[in-house]
Design a protein around this motif. Structure first.
Motif, PDB file in Angstrom:
ATOM      1  N   ASN A 108       0.833  -1.215   0.000  1.00 24.97           N
ATOM      2  CA  ASN A 108       0.000   0.000   0.000  1.00 24.97           C
ATOM      3  C   ASN A 108       0.863   1.258   0.000  1.00 24.97           C
ATOM      4  O   ASN A 108       0.559   2.233  -0.700  1.00 24.97           O
ATOM      5  CB  ASN A 108      -0.931   0.001   1.215  1.00 24.97           C
ATOM      6  CG  ASN A 108      -1.971  -1.106   1.106  1.00 24.97           C
ATOM      7  OD1 ASN A 108      -2.406  -1.442  -0.005  1.00 24.97           O
ATOM      8  ND2 ASN A 108      -2.371  -1.679   2.234  1.00 24.97           N
ATOM      9  N   GLU A 109       1.905   1.261   0.793  1.00 29.45           N
ATOM     10  CA  GLU A 109       2.803   2.409   0.774  1.00 29.45           C
ATOM     11  C   GLU A 109       4.097   2.024   0.066  1.00 29.45           C
ATOM     12  O   GLU A 109       4.305   0.868  -0.258  1.00 29.45           O
ATOM     13  CB  GLU A 109       3.110   2.910   2.194  1.00 29.45           C
ATOM     14  CG  GLU A 109       3.800   1.902   3.094  1.00 29.45           C
ATOM     15  CD  GLU A 109       2.821   1.030   3.849  1.00 29.45           C
ATOM     16  OE1 GLU A 109       1.616   1.073   3.539  1.00 29.45           O
ATOM     17  OE2 GLU A 109       3.288   0.278   4.730  1.00 29.45           O
ATOM     18  N   LYS A 110       4.929   2.992  -0.151  1.00 21.93           N
ATOM     19  CA  LYS A 110       6.157   2.767  -0.903  1.00 21.93           C
ATOM     20  C   LYS A 110       7.122   1.878  -0.102  1.00 21.93           C
ATOM     21  O   LYS A 110       7.326   2.097   1.093  1.00 21.93           O
ATOM     22  CB  LYS A 110       6.824   4.099  -1.219  1.00 21.93           C
ATOM     23  CG  LYS A 110       7.861   4.024  -2.344  1.00 21.93           C
ATOM     24  CD  LYS A 110       8.329   5.415  -2.737  1.00 21.93           C
ATOM     25  CE  LYS A 110       9.235   5.358  -3.966  1.00 21.93           C
ATOM     26  NZ  LYS A 110       9.664   6.711  -4.402  1.00 21.93           N
ATOM     27  N   GLY A 111       7.646   0.872  -0.795  1.00 15.43           N
ATOM     28  CA  GLY A 111       8.553  -0.055  -0.118  1.00 15.43           C
ATOM     29  C   GLY A 111      10.003   0.199  -0.461  1.00 15.43           C
ATOM     30  O   GLY A 111      10.349   1.170  -1.125  1.00 15.43           O
ATOM     31  N   HIS A 112      10.838  -0.754  -0.011  1.00 12.94           N
ATOM     32  CA  HIS A 112      12.280  -0.598  -0.246  1.00 12.94           C
ATOM     33  C   HIS A 112      12.891  -1.960  -0.568  1.00 12.94           C
ATOM     34  O   HIS A 112      12.581  -2.974   0.072  1.00 12.94           O
ATOM     35  CB  HIS A 112      12.972  -0.017   0.990  1.00 12.94           C
ATOM     36  CG  HIS A 112      14.415   0.319   0.739  1.00 12.94           C
ATOM     37  ND1 HIS A 112      15.428  -0.577   0.993  1.00 12.94           N
ATOM     38  CD2 HIS A 112      15.010   1.447   0.242  1.00 12.94           C
ATOM     39  CE1 HIS A 112      16.592  -0.023   0.678  1.00 12.94           C
ATOM     40  NE2 HIS A 112      16.360   1.208   0.215  1.00 12.94           N
ATOM     41  N   LEU A 113      13.753  -1.970  -1.573  1.00 18.51           N
ATOM     42  CA  LEU A 113      14.493  -3.166  -1.971  1.00 18.51           C
ATOM     43  C   LEU A 113      15.971  -2.935  -1.669  1.00 18.51           C
ATOM     44  O   LEU A 113      16.546  -1.947  -2.115  1.00 18.51           O
ATOM     45  CB  LEU A 113      14.297  -3.442  -3.470  1.00 18.51           C
ATOM     46  CG  LEU A 113      15.146  -4.573  -4.058  1.00 18.51           C
ATOM     47  CD1 LEU A 113      14.752  -5.914  -3.458  1.00 18.51           C
ATOM     48  CD2 LEU A 113      14.997  -4.616  -5.577  1.00 18.51           C
ATOM     49  N   SER A 114      16.541  -3.860  -0.902  1.00 20.94           N
ATOM     50  CA  SER A 114      17.948  -3.734  -0.494  1.00 20.94           C
ATOM     51  C   SER A 114      18.752  -4.906  -1.039  1.00 20.94           C
ATOM     52  O   SER A 114      18.372  -6.061  -0.850  1.00 20.94           O
ATOM     53  CB  SER A 114      18.052  -3.703   1.035  1.00 20.94           C
ATOM     54  OG  SER A 114      19.398  -3.815   1.442  1.00 20.94           O
ATOM     55  N   ILE A 115      19.873  -4.578  -1.727  1.00 24.00           N
ATOM     56  CA  ILE A 115      20.806  -5.608  -2.204  1.00 24.00           C
ATOM     57  C   ILE A 115      22.156  -5.304  -1.565  1.00 24.00           C
ATOM     58  O   ILE A 115      22.765  -4.273  -1.844  1.00 24.00           O
ATOM     59  CB  ILE A 115      20.919  -5.593  -3.737  1.00 24.00           C
ATOM     60  CG1 ILE A 115      19.540  -5.786  -4.385  1.00 24.00           C
ATOM     61  CG2 ILE A 115      21.879  -6.673  -4.211  1.00 24.00           C
ATOM     62  CD1 ILE A 115      19.515  -5.538  -5.872  1.00 24.00           C
ATOM     63  N   ALA A 116      22.608  -6.197  -0.672  1.00 21.88           N
ATOM     64  CA  ALA A 116      23.843  -5.965   0.088  1.00 21.88           C
ATOM     65  C   ALA A 116      24.800  -7.132  -0.106  1.00 21.88           C
ATOM     66  O   ALA A 116      24.396  -8.297  -0.009  1.00 21.88           O
ATOM     67  CB  ALA A 116      23.530  -5.782   1.564  1.00 21.88           C
ATOM     68  N   ILE A 117      26.059  -6.803  -0.387  1.00 19.82           N
ATOM     69  CA  ILE A 117      27.094  -7.831  -0.536  1.00 19.82           C
ATOM     70  C   ILE A 117      28.106  -7.623   0.584  1.00 19.82           C
ATOM     71  O   ILE A 117      28.795  -6.599   0.633  1.00 19.82           O
ATOM     72  CB  ILE A 117      27.767  -7.736  -1.916  1.00 19.82           C
ATOM     73  CG1 ILE A 117      26.717  -7.847  -3.028  1.00 19.82           C
ATOM     74  CG2 ILE A 117      28.819  -8.825  -2.076  1.00 19.82           C
ATOM     75  CD1 ILE A 117      27.261  -7.640  -4.421  1.00 19.82           C
ATOM     76  N   ASP A 118      28.188  -8.583   1.530  1.00 23.00           N
ATOM     77  CA  ASP A 118      29.017  -8.460   2.728  1.00 23.00           C
ATOM     78  C   ASP A 118      30.035  -9.595   2.787  1.00 23.00           C
ATOM     79  O   ASP A 118      29.823 -10.683   2.237  1.00 23.00           O
ATOM     80  CB  ASP A 118      28.148  -8.486   3.990  1.00 23.00           C
ATOM     81  CG  ASP A 118      27.154  -7.343   4.018  1.00 23.00           C
ATOM     82  OD1 ASP A 118      25.941  -7.642   4.095  1.00 23.00           O
ATOM     83  OD2 ASP A 118      27.607  -6.184   3.918  1.00 23.00           O
TER      84      ASP A 118
END
Length: 721
Positions: free
Chosen positions: A632-642
């Motif tokens: 419903n609200e704006k989301g977030h996509l996270s791509i992390a390389i650790d």
């Protein structure tokens, strides 16, 4: 009227006696035993190998290279003797004597002149004579074996002769000599039957560890049903001798199970009784009592002699546990049965536990321990009279001494003194007799040793020396053939295994490469189809400029994907560039639905790592299409390389979308029936690559958070080359 009643009573008694004797005979005939036999050609006496021997009811064996066989049977069984070179012969078992079957061959190939000049019957007749005298006259029996050894012409016959000699020694309690000759028999020819006898002979000679070693070398899988029972019973007896009662019970029970399975009734009785004795020896009296009750019942269904033996065994158990009433009852029943046995069967030797004098003595002793002096005196006097009649000085001595003790306890000291004098006289008489027996035994032992030495020195005899030379050559050739065959077989097996392993490995690698190529070829159309759907949506909205921009970026992405499509792995740097471009394209379409971030740990040298192409794209696609676009609200996509450690990195793709469960619920029924080809493709590729490169990649999927929009987190672990 009284006369008629009397005659009827006599008639009924005779019928009952006849029925009991007949039933006894039937039970005796039902006992199983091992019978030895041989099949030979009638004219030349040549042994016939590989003849099928079958018992009506299931037992089966075949003759060995010398035409000999052993099989478990009972009186009345019929043997069917079959071979392709002669007509089937049927033989009915009437006794435990050795069987000789002579046949007329159909095929002339059986006829040979090789043995025509030898008297093959001589050996068999001598061994049969030795068996007849085995328990009657040891010296005569041993002499027959000695003559048989001179006539032996094969390792099989030598083995049988030494086995027979050992049986004779065992019957006369010369256990050390029995052991020696069983071992010689086994040196000539290995036999399960002789190994079992050797183990028992070691036990009787109190060489318990040697006995256990022999049982340990026996191949249990090669034993017949009856032999398995004997094996477990012998092993149990040895453990019992070492007072390892738990192990003894364990083996007795295994033997009992085999006996019950194969309906070997006599052994069921014997083993039930031995289990009870073992329980009693380790102090579990109640268990022992229940088992003895069962063994008594089983023994009563066998022949009368076996029933008496079991009654006496149980009576001894009751005596040990001070249950004198039951002991007295059983011994009285045994006395009645012993009278019947002596009347219909044979005279019982003084060495046996079944003699009336011994049982009367034991009953008298039990009454004495109950302080019933009158009854004790009565039975002890009977024992003394029986012992006098049978010239059993040992029992006479013991009963007289016990009678003196009874009189003393009863207060009749005159009779006690007089009886003690009789006891002293019995001791003197017994001493003189024992001296004579010792002298006779010494002469007997010297005679046996001389005969054994004569047997051992037969190698100096020309006829036997020639025979043993031939047997030695035959045995050596066979051993060499076996050794060479085994060596060749092992080498051939190793070579075959090596080439099979190499072929399987190459085939497996080829299959994996083909599968990877197929899966990669499936990835490209799948990706192109989804991307073109996005372009189509822009065109449908009449957003030509955006569509052109999207197509320009898409064409660049496609060129890079196609360039990498033939590779199993590409540098991590290239995969990051493709991810950035693909995520940018997805964000371009769904700007209002999510933002994204791509971060790489500064400590990671991306040039050190390689990754399968298009491995991460399906997870990003799922995050956008099935998670973030329904939020419903704006989301977030996270791509992390650790960095995890020096040789391992972790790539995390996390979104705070609606999560897997809610996404699944929003699908239509048709969509739910369709499997995700992208995810299925990825799983197969990872499985194949891990198989080829030793677990290089690991993927874990879980919820990102515990809120309503649980999101999804994909963690990909990648190892350095």
């Amino acid at each position: 009227m009284a006369a008629i009643f009397k005659y009827n009573f006599i008639l009924l008694f005779c019928l009952a006696t006849f029925f009991a004797v007949g039933q006894n005979q039937i039970l005796q005939e039902a006992q199983t035993f091992i019978v030895k036999g041989k099949v030979e050609e009638k004219r030349t006496y040549q042994p016939i190998p590989k003849v099928n021997i079958e018992v009506n009811g299931g037992g089966y064996t075949k003759t060995d290279s010398n035409g000999e066989f052993r099989i478990q049977v009972k009186i009345g069984d019929e043997l069917a003797i079959r071979h392709k070179d002669f007509e089937t012969v049927y033989y009915t078992i009437v006794s435990q004597d050795r069987i000789l079957v002579q046949v007329e061959p159909v095929s002339p190939s059986l006829v040979s002149n090789r043995y025509q000049k030898r008297d093959f019957k001589a050996f068999k007749q001598l061994i049969d004579s030795a068996n007849v005298y085995a328990k009657q006259d040891a010296e005569k029996a041993i002499q027959f074996v000695t003559e048989a050894l001179k006539e032996s012409y094969s390792v099989n016959q030598s083995a049988e002769a030494y086995e027979t000699l050992a049986d004779i020694y065992k019957a006369w309690k010369q256990y050390d000599l029995a052991v020696s000759n069983y071992r010689i028999s086994l040196q000539n020819q290995m036999s399960n039957e002789v190994q079992l006898k050797l183990g028992d002979a070691y036990r009787l000679n109190k060489n318990y560890q040697e006995s256990l070693d022999v049982y340990g070398t026996i191949d249990l899988g090669s034993l017949q049903a009856f032999q398995k029972v004997v094996y477990y019973e012998g092993l149990g007896d040895t453990y019992y001798g070492t007072k390892a009662y738990t192990k003894a019970i364990e083996n007795y029970k295994k033997g009992l199970g085999e006996a019950q399975t194969h309906l070997i009734t006599p052994k069921v009785t014997d083993l039930s009784s031995k289990i009870a004795q073992a329980y009693n020896s380790q102090g579990e009296v109640e268990k022992a009592k229940k088992l003895f009750d069962n063994s008594l019942n089983l023994a009563s269904k066998e022949n009368k002699k076996r029933a008496v033996e079991e009654k006496i065994t149980v009576a001894e158990f009751n005596s040990e546990n001070q249950n004198y009433s039951d002991e007295i009852k059983l011994r009285k029943e045994a006395l009645d049965d012993i009278s019947d046995i002596q009347l219909h069967d044979s005279i019982i030797d003084n060495e046996s536990a079944l003699t009336p004098q011994k049982q009367n003595y034991k009953i008298g002793n039990a009454y004495f321990l109950q302080k019933d002096f009158d009854s004790a005196i009565s039975y002890l006097e009977r024992s003394i009279k029986e012992a006098d009649d049978k010239e059993d000085l040992v029992v006479k001595k013991d009963a007289t001494r016990k009678l003196s003790d009874v009189y003393a306890d009863a207060g009749d000291f005159d009779k006690a003194r007089k009886t003690f004098e009789e006891y002293t006289a019995a001791v003197d008489e017994l001493y003189i007799k024992k001296e004579q027996e010792i002298s006779q035994l010494a002469r007997f032992n010297r005679s046996i040793i001389e005969k054994q030495n004569r047997i051992n020195s037969l190698e100096s005899d020309r006829q036997l020396s020639e025979s043993k030379y031939q047997l030695s050559n035959e045995r050596n050739k066979r051993q060499q053939l076996i050794i060479y065959s085994l060596v060749f077989g092992v080498v051939l097996l190793l070579v075959t295994a090596y080439f099979m392993f190499k072929y399987i490995k190459q085939q497996r690698l080829a299959n994996n490469l083909l599968a990877l190529k197929s899966l990669r070829s499936q990835m490209n159309p799948h990706f192109i189809f989804n991307a073109l759907n996005s372009v189509n949506s822009f065109i449908a909205l009449n957003d030509e400029r955006t569509a052109n921009k999207y197509l320009s970026d898409f064409s660049y992405l496609m060129r890079a994907v196609l360039e990498n499509s033939e590779e199993d792995f590409i540098p991590l740097q290239k995969e990051i560039e493709l991810l950035e471009l693909y995520t940018k394209l997805e964000h371009f379409r769904f700007k209002d639905k999510f933002d994204y971030s791509i971060t790489v740990d500064d400590r990671i040298n991306v040039g050190d790592y390689k990754i399968p192409p298009m491995l991460l794209q399906p997870y990003i696609e799922n995050a956008v299409w099935h998670g973030l676009r329904y939020k419903n609200e704006k989301g977030h996509l996270s791509i992390a390389i650790d960095k995890v450690n020096e040789d391992e990195i972790c790539i995390t793709i996390a979104d705070d979308g609606i999560g897997r469960e809610r996404s699944k619920a929003l699908k239509t029924e048709r969509q739910q029936q369709q499997k995700s080809k992208g995810m299925d493709n990825i799983k197969k590729r990872i499985s194949i690559l891990n198989d080829m490169y030793k677990d290089k990649i690991d993927v874990r999927i879980e919820d990102f958070q515990q809120e309503e929009d649980s999101g999804t987190k994909v963690v990909v672990t990648l190892k350095k080359d």
